[in-house]
Design a protein around this motif. Structure first.
Motif: not given
Length: 245
Positions: A141, A148-149, A137, A151-152, A104, A108, A178, A78, A155
């Protein structure tokens, strides 16, 4: 404006600790409504995320929510990705950033809505893969001013077998890497408003503690429903702002 930023910081911190997000999904749209430009909002958001994610990582470490031994490789990837994304903020048009942000959030929302809160596959432990995922990710971010979370977490739940609450905690741990990387890049590019960012950062620490306390009290099925509703609201607010211009 100081009072508004402080209240926003507390609110964002609470949501950050509870949902395992960096806070950009909330703060960026609201900062737009307060009159900041998209690039200013991203810089303020990233500053808040640095402080909030550090506090959250300390609390989760004490609670032993996860072991940092393996998941830190998400963060290593990251760092590189967020630095690249932070640079792209300088060269891309604001309209492109806004629509990427909305896309994004939509992704999500879709992944969370159809994922199971209890994992249906074994948890994947693979450090090179963690670094690769973290790098990808991380680009988004730094580019969009989110930790970024956003997306994180989906995933980890949908593809890597992580339980939902653990994924949320790991996602916020990832934000620590990040956000620091993106902050350094944006500061170097002159895109950080330090006073506004500091007001939000300090006030968000109170909210972080409250949000994590609430997370540990709620049942996982209820948590998933609230998480999906939360992303629907963020999507609607952001879409309305972009369409209304």
């Amino acid at each position: 404006m100081t009072l508004e930023l402080a209240l926003l910081g507390i609110g964002v911190g609470t949501l950050s600790g509870f949902f395992g997000i960096g806070g950009g999904t909330v703060s960026v749209p609201i900062l737009l409504y307060l009159g900041f430009g998209i690039k200013e909002a991203i810089g303020i958001s990233v500053t808040q995320m640095v402080a909030g994610s550090l506090m959250a990582a300390l609390i989760h470490r004490r609670r032993q929510t996860y072991s940092a031994g393996d998941v830190k490789y998400f963060g290593y990837g990251g760092i590189v990705g967020a630095a690249a994304g932070g640079y792209l903020v300088k060269v891309l048009e604001s309209a492109v950033l806004e629509w990427m942000f909305l896309s994004i959030v939509a992704f999500t929302l879709a992944r969370l809505a159809f994922s199971a809160p209890v994992p249906t596959r074994p948890e994947i432990v693979n450090r090179p893969l963690y670094s690769l995922v973290g790098g990808g990710v991380g680009v988004f971010s730094g580019l969009l001013g989110v930790g970024g979370s956003i997306l994180m977490t989906p995933i980890l739940v949908s593809f890597m077998g992580f339980p939902l609450k653990k994924a949320s905690a790991v996602g916020l741990f990832f934000v620590m890497f990040t956000s620091i990387s993106a902050f350094g890049t944006l500061a170097w590019l002159g895109l950080i408003h330090f006073y506004e960012g500091l007001v939000m950062a300090l006030s968000s620490l109170v909210g972080i503690m409250l949000g994590i306390a609430l997370l540990n009290k709620i049942k996982v099925a209820q948590y998933k429903r609230i998480l999906v509703i939360f992303y629907i609201i963020i999507f609607a607010v952001t879409a309305n702002k972009l369409i209304a211009g």
